[in-house]
Design a protein around this motif. Structure first.
Motif, PDB file in Angstrom:
ATOM      1  N   MET A  67       0.824  -1.219   0.000  1.00  9.26           N
ATOM      2  CA  MET A  67       0.000   0.000   0.000  1.00  9.26           C
ATOM      3  C   MET A  67       0.851   1.259   0.000  1.00  9.26           C
ATOM      4  O   MET A  67       0.500   2.284  -0.534  1.00  9.26           O
ATOM      5  CB  MET A  67      -0.917  -0.003   1.231  1.00  9.26           C
ATOM      6  N   SER A  68       2.061   1.166   0.596  1.00  5.64           N
ATOM      7  CA  SER A  68       2.937   2.322   0.690  1.00  5.64           C
ATOM      8  C   SER A  68       3.531   2.706  -0.642  1.00  5.64           C
ATOM      9  O   SER A  68       4.030   3.808  -0.812  1.00  5.64           O
ATOM     10  CB  SER A  68       4.054   2.055   1.716  1.00  5.64           C
ATOM     11  N   GLU A  69       3.529   1.766  -1.643  1.00  8.87           N
ATOM     12  CA  GLU A  69       4.099   2.069  -2.953  1.00  8.87           C
ATOM     13  C   GLU A  69       3.135   2.890  -3.797  1.00  8.87           C
ATOM     14  O   GLU A  69       3.512   3.453  -4.811  1.00  8.87           O
ATOM     15  CB  GLU A  69       4.430   0.746  -3.681  1.00  8.87           C
ATOM     16  N   GLN A  70       1.887   2.993  -3.408  1.00 13.05           N
ATOM     17  CA  GLN A  70       0.917   3.775  -4.139  1.00 13.05           C
ATOM     18  C   GLN A  70       1.048   5.248  -3.751  1.00 13.05           C
ATOM     19  O   GLN A  70       1.580   5.587  -2.697  1.00 13.05           O
ATOM     20  CB  GLN A  70      -0.500   3.280  -3.826  1.00 13.05           C
ATOM     21  N   LEU A 120      -5.875   6.035  -0.573  1.00 11.03           N
ATOM     22  CA  LEU A 120      -7.209   6.264  -0.025  1.00 11.03           C
ATOM     23  C   LEU A 120      -8.312   5.825  -0.981  1.00 11.03           C
ATOM     24  O   LEU A 120      -9.488   5.827  -0.614  1.00 11.03           O
ATOM     25  CB  LEU A 120      -7.400   7.750   0.314  1.00 11.03           C
ATOM     26  N   GLY A 121      -7.933   5.487  -2.213  1.00  6.97           N
ATOM     27  CA  GLY A 121      -8.936   5.054  -3.179  1.00  6.97           C
ATOM     28  C   GLY A 121      -9.733   6.200  -3.753  1.00  6.97           C
ATOM     29  O   GLY A 121     -10.916   6.044  -4.076  1.00  6.97           O
ATOM     30  N   VAL A 122      -9.085   7.368  -3.895  1.00  3.56           N
ATOM     31  CA  VAL A 122      -9.747   8.547  -4.462  1.00  3.56           C
ATOM     32  C   VAL A 122      -8.889   9.092  -5.595  1.00  3.56           C
ATOM     33  O   VAL A 122      -7.780   8.601  -5.850  1.00  3.56           O
ATOM     34  CB  VAL A 122      -9.960   9.641  -3.388  1.00  3.56           C
ATOM     35  N   ILE A 128     -12.921  12.416   0.182  1.00  4.48           N
ATOM     36  CA  ILE A 128     -11.639  12.046   0.797  1.00  4.48           C
ATOM     37  C   ILE A 128     -11.850  11.645   2.255  1.00  4.48           C
ATOM     38  O   ILE A 128     -11.304  10.642   2.728  1.00  4.48           O
ATOM     39  CB  ILE A 128     -10.641  13.211   0.692  1.00  4.48           C
ATOM     40  N   GLN A 129     -12.655  12.412   2.962  1.00  4.04           N
ATOM     41  CA  GLN A 129     -12.941  12.072   4.361  1.00  4.04           C
ATOM     42  C   GLN A 129     -13.665  10.733   4.468  1.00  4.04           C
ATOM     43  O   GLN A 129     -13.374   9.928   5.359  1.00  4.04           O
ATOM     44  CB  GLN A 129     -13.791  13.177   5.007  1.00  4.04           C
ATOM     45  N   ALA A 130     -14.626  10.501   3.566  1.00  2.00           N
ATOM     46  CA  ALA A 130     -15.369   9.248   3.591  1.00  2.00           C
ATOM     47  C   ALA A 130     -14.460   8.059   3.312  1.00  2.00           C
ATOM     48  O   ALA A 130     -14.586   6.998   3.941  1.00  2.00           O
ATOM     49  CB  ALA A 130     -16.502   9.300   2.559  1.00  2.00           C
ATOM     50  N   ALA A 131     -13.483   8.238   2.392  1.00  2.00           N
ATOM     51  CA  ALA A 131     -12.547   7.166   2.086  1.00  2.00           C
ATOM     52  C   ALA A 131     -11.662   6.864   3.288  1.00  2.00           C
ATOM     53  O   ALA A 131     -11.392   5.695   3.610  1.00  2.00           O
ATOM     54  CB  ALA A 131     -11.701   7.557   0.881  1.00  2.00           C
ATOM     55  N   LEU A 182      -3.256   1.878   9.408  1.00  2.00           N
ATOM     56  CA  LEU A 182      -3.896   3.128   9.833  1.00  2.00           C
ATOM     57  C   LEU A 182      -2.917   4.289   9.806  1.00  2.00           C
ATOM     58  O   LEU A 182      -3.269   5.412   9.434  1.00  2.00           O
ATOM     59  CB  LEU A 182      -4.474   2.964  11.242  1.00  2.00           C
ATOM     60  N   GLU A 183      -1.678   4.021  10.172  1.00  2.00           N
ATOM     61  CA  GLU A 183      -0.654   5.064  10.119  1.00  2.00           C
ATOM     62  C   GLU A 183      -0.396   5.484   8.679  1.00  2.00           C
ATOM     63  O   GLU A 183      -0.240   6.666   8.376  1.00  2.00           O
ATOM     64  CB  GLU A 183       0.634   4.563  10.772  1.00  2.00           C
ATOM     65  N   SER A 184      -0.388   4.499   7.784  1.00  2.00           N
ATOM     66  CA  SER A 184      -0.181   4.793   6.364  1.00  2.00           C
ATOM     67  C   SER A 184      -1.340   5.610   5.810  1.00  2.00           C
ATOM     68  O   SER A 184      -1.142   6.538   5.017  1.00  2.00           O
ATOM     69  CB  SER A 184      -0.028   3.491   5.580  1.00  2.00           C
ATOM     70  N   VAL A 185      -2.555   5.263   6.237  1.00  2.00           N
ATOM     71  CA  VAL A 185      -3.738   6.009   5.794  1.00  2.00           C
ATOM     72  C   VAL A 185      -3.679   7.456   6.284  1.00  2.00           C
ATOM     73  O   VAL A 185      -3.980   8.405   5.553  1.00  2.00           O
ATOM     74  CB  VAL A 185      -5.020   5.320   6.305  1.00  2.00           C
ATOM     75  N   GLU A 186      -3.266   7.623   7.524  1.00  2.00           N
ATOM     76  CA  GLU A 186      -3.184   8.970   8.108  1.00  2.00           C
ATOM     77  C   GLU A 186      -2.142   9.819   7.374  1.00  2.00           C
ATOM     78  O   GLU A 186      -2.362  11.004   7.089  1.00  2.00           O
ATOM     79  CB  GLU A 186      -2.837   8.870   9.594  1.00  2.00           C
ATOM     80  N   ILE A 187      -1.018   9.211   7.046  1.00  2.00           N
ATOM     81  CA  ILE A 187       0.033   9.931   6.313  1.00  2.00           C
ATOM     82  C   ILE A 187      -0.464  10.315   4.925  1.00  2.00           C
ATOM     83  O   ILE A 187      -0.232  11.432   4.443  1.00  2.00           O
ATOM     84  CB  ILE A 187       1.308   9.074   6.215  1.00  2.00           C
ATOM     85  N   ALA A 188      -1.151   9.375   4.274  1.00  2.00           N
ATOM     86  CA  ALA A 188      -1.679   9.668   2.942  1.00  2.00           C
ATOM     87  C   ALA A 188      -2.703  10.796   3.001  1.00  2.00           C
ATOM     88  O   ALA A 188      -2.702  11.696   2.149  1.00  2.00           O
ATOM     89  CB  ALA A 188      -2.313   8.402   2.355  1.00  2.00           C
ATOM     90  N   TYR A 189      -3.556  10.776   4.006  1.00  2.00           N
ATOM     91  CA  TYR A 189      -4.577  11.816   4.170  1.00  2.00           C
ATOM     92  C   TYR A 189      -3.927  13.186   4.408  1.00  2.00           C
ATOM     93  O   TYR A 189      -4.289  14.186   3.783  1.00  2.00           O
ATOM     94  CB  TYR A 189      -5.486  11.452   5.336  1.00  2.00           C
ATOM     95  N   ASP A 190      -2.926  13.225   5.290  1.00  2.00           N
ATOM     96  CA  ASP A 190      -2.227  14.490   5.562  1.00  2.00           C
ATOM     97  C   ASP A 190      -1.523  14.998   4.315  1.00  2.00           C
ATOM     98  O   ASP A 190      -1.486  16.206   4.053  1.00  2.00           O
ATOM     99  CB  ASP A 190      -1.219  14.302   6.699  1.00  2.00           C
ATOM    100  N   THR A 191      -0.957  14.087   3.549  1.00  2.00           N
ATOM    101  CA  THR A 191      -0.261  14.482   2.317  1.00  2.00           C
ATOM    102  C   THR A 191      -1.229  15.104   1.319  1.00  2.00           C
ATOM    103  O   THR A 191      -0.921  16.118   0.682  1.00  2.00           O
ATOM    104  CB  THR A 191       0.424  13.266   1.674  1.00  2.00           C
TER     105      THR A 191
END
Length: 208
Positions: A1-4, A10-12, A21-24, A39-48
């Motif tokens: 997942m980290s390579e994406q 997030l699938g958006v 984005i929030q819903a994803a 979850l940490e990866s998701v949080e980093i992706a969201y912040d990015t």
């Protein structure tokens, strides 16, 4: 997942709205609630993504909702609400209670002590000067209160209430003490004036 890239994580897409984005992000949290790494990866992706949206907003390419541009303001307001309530409740007392300096105490002490002494030693005179002394004490109390914050109306009202309270308290004490013969040094008027001057001193020194 980290390579994406963050959007793929997030699938958006880059055209997705903030709500999407929030819903994803919420959906991924529900799917991987027990996997802290994901979850940490998701949080980093969201912040990015949020930072990327802010950059695009600064460049004038997109419009970002207020809650994205200044998310910290919402947090600060929610944290400050209880404190504001406490400050308001304490402000009511702080608006009346004063912390006087030595000079603020000495002047009222000298004035009201002098008026009390004159009232005490005037009990043997034919014409009572107690009403005049009470009037002078009333004016002095207004002056001391008004010079603190310049609220003449409030100073007058507080002085009037203090005068009424002093006379009432002094009268009650006179009826209790003098009726039993416990106090013989002072007359009723002198004793009442002394009580009133004492209240004037307390109010002029420690209230505002």
């Amino acid at each position: 997942m980290s390579e994406q890239n963050p959007y793929e994580q997030l699938g958006v897409t880059e055209n997705s709205s903030f709500e999407e984005i929030q819903a994803a992000k919420k959906r991924l949290y529900e799917q991987h609630g027990n996997d802290s790494t994901v979850l940490e990866s998701v949080e980093i992706a969201y912040d990015t993504i949020i930072m990327d949206r802010l950059r695009l907003r600064q460049e004038g390419k997109i419009k970002v909702p207020e809650k994205i541009r200044f998310p910290e303001r919402t947090v600060e307001k929610s944290l400050k609400v209880p404190q504001m309530v406490n400050d308001n409740s304490a402000a009511w007392l702080q608006d009346f209670i004063d912390t006087p300096s030595q000079a603020d105490i000495l002047w009222p002490t000298g004035i009201f002590l002098t008026l009390s002494a004159i009232a005490v030693f005037s009990q043997n005179t034919e014409a009572s000067i107690v009403p005049l002394l009470m009037a002078l004490g009333f004016i002095a109390n207004i002056y001391f209160l008004n010079r603190k914050e310049g609220r003449s109306g409030r100073a007058f009202l507080m002085s009037f209430v203090t005068l009424f309270a002093g006379i009432a308290l002094g009268t009650v004490l006179v009826n209790l003490l003098f009726s039993q013969g416990n106090v013989t040094v002072l007359g009723g008027d002198q004793f009442t004036s002394a009580v009133t001057f004492c209240l004037f001193w307390l109010v002029s020194c420690f209230l505002r």
